[in-house]
Design an enzyme around this catalytic site. Sequence first.
Site, PDB file in Angstrom:
ATOM      1  N   ASP A   1     -32.317  -0.247 -38.607  1.00 47.21           N
ATOM      2  CA  ASP A   1     -32.711  -0.884 -39.861  1.00 47.21           C
ATOM      3  C   ASP A   1     -34.037  -1.608 -39.652  1.00 47.21           C
ATOM      4  OD1 ASP A   1     -32.523  -1.441 -42.556  1.00 47.21           O
ATOM      5  OD2 ASP A   1     -31.146  -3.120 -42.322  1.00 47.21           O
ATOM      6  N   GLY A   2     -34.761  -1.758 -40.736  1.00 42.20           N
ATOM      7  CA  GLY A   2     -36.005  -2.502 -40.732  1.00 42.20           C
ATOM      8  C   GLY A   2     -35.977  -3.534 -41.839  1.00 42.20           C
TER       9      GLY A   2
ATOM     10  N   GLU B   1     -38.778   0.450 -40.672  1.00 42.59           N
ATOM     11  CA  GLU B   1     -37.711   1.453 -40.665  1.00 42.59           C
ATOM     12  C   GLU B   1     -38.054   2.565 -39.678  1.00 42.59           C
ATOM     13  OE1 GLU B   1     -34.828   1.208 -42.090  1.00 42.59           O
ATOM     14  OE2 GLU B   1     -35.053  -0.080 -43.838  1.00 42.59           O
TER      15      GLU B   1
ATOM     16  N   ASP C   1     -30.183   3.331 -43.399  1.00 41.25           N
ATOM     17  CA  ASP C   1     -30.072   3.117 -44.846  1.00 41.25           C
ATOM     18  C   ASP C   1     -31.413   3.394 -45.539  1.00 41.25           C
ATOM     19  OD1 ASP C   1     -31.639   0.887 -44.277  1.00 41.25           O
ATOM     20  OD2 ASP C   1     -30.112  -0.573 -44.818  1.00 41.25           O
TER      21      ASP C   1
ATOM     22  N   HIS D   1     -26.587  -2.841 -46.763  1.00 43.28           N
ATOM     23  CA  HIS D   1     -26.028  -4.116 -47.214  1.00 43.28           C
ATOM     24  C   HIS D   1     -24.653  -3.936 -47.838  1.00 43.28           C
ATOM     25  CE1 HIS D   1     -30.020  -5.581 -46.356  1.00 43.28           C
ATOM     26  NE2 HIS D   1     -30.490  -4.623 -47.114  1.00 43.28           N
TER      27      HIS D   1
ATOM     28  N   ASP E   1     -29.481  -4.943 -39.492  1.00 40.97           N
ATOM     29  CA  ASP E   1     -30.199  -5.777 -40.457  1.00 40.97           C
ATOM     30  C   ASP E   1     -30.361  -7.191 -39.913  1.00 40.97           C
ATOM     31  OD1 ASP E   1     -31.326  -6.233 -43.193  1.00 40.97           O
ATOM     32  OD2 ASP E   1     -29.610  -7.591 -43.337  1.00 40.97           O
TER      33      ASP E   1
END
Length: 148
Positions: free
Chosen positions: A9-10, A47, A69, A123, A133
């Site tokens: 994740d970024g 990302e 995501d 999320h 995250d």
Amino acid sequence: MKLVQIYTDGACSYNPGPGGWGAILMYNGKEKRISGGEVTTTNNRMELLAVINGLSMLKEKCKVELFSDSAYVVNAFLEGWLENWKANDWKKQNKIVKNVELWKQLDNLVCYHDVQFIKVKGHSDNKYNNECDRLARAEVDKILGGQK
């Protein structure tokens, strides 16, 4: 070939602004967590860097289930965007693709490993995506804390 799962994740504050990335690699019941950040960046760059850094940790050719995501990253592979960019000399609508140096780096890694991209909902209730995250946001917080 070893099977490795990688979650990535970024995150970015202000976009562009301070950003962070996080990745969790899982193999044979063990987990390795990595993260990093940049003072001025974009969410899309973070990302990409999460995926690049995760794959770069692998010491040998592996089969990889890569969970992200990021529609930007996943769709580039699942919908053929990357192949089109390469066929068009890394151009989209006659303009060089944004983050082209990162896409080229990722393309080399994906060509080496056997990577399956899997889109996860961000999320939500995915434990490892949520942890990535948190890793990414902690990197943003470190940068912001250093700017006070």
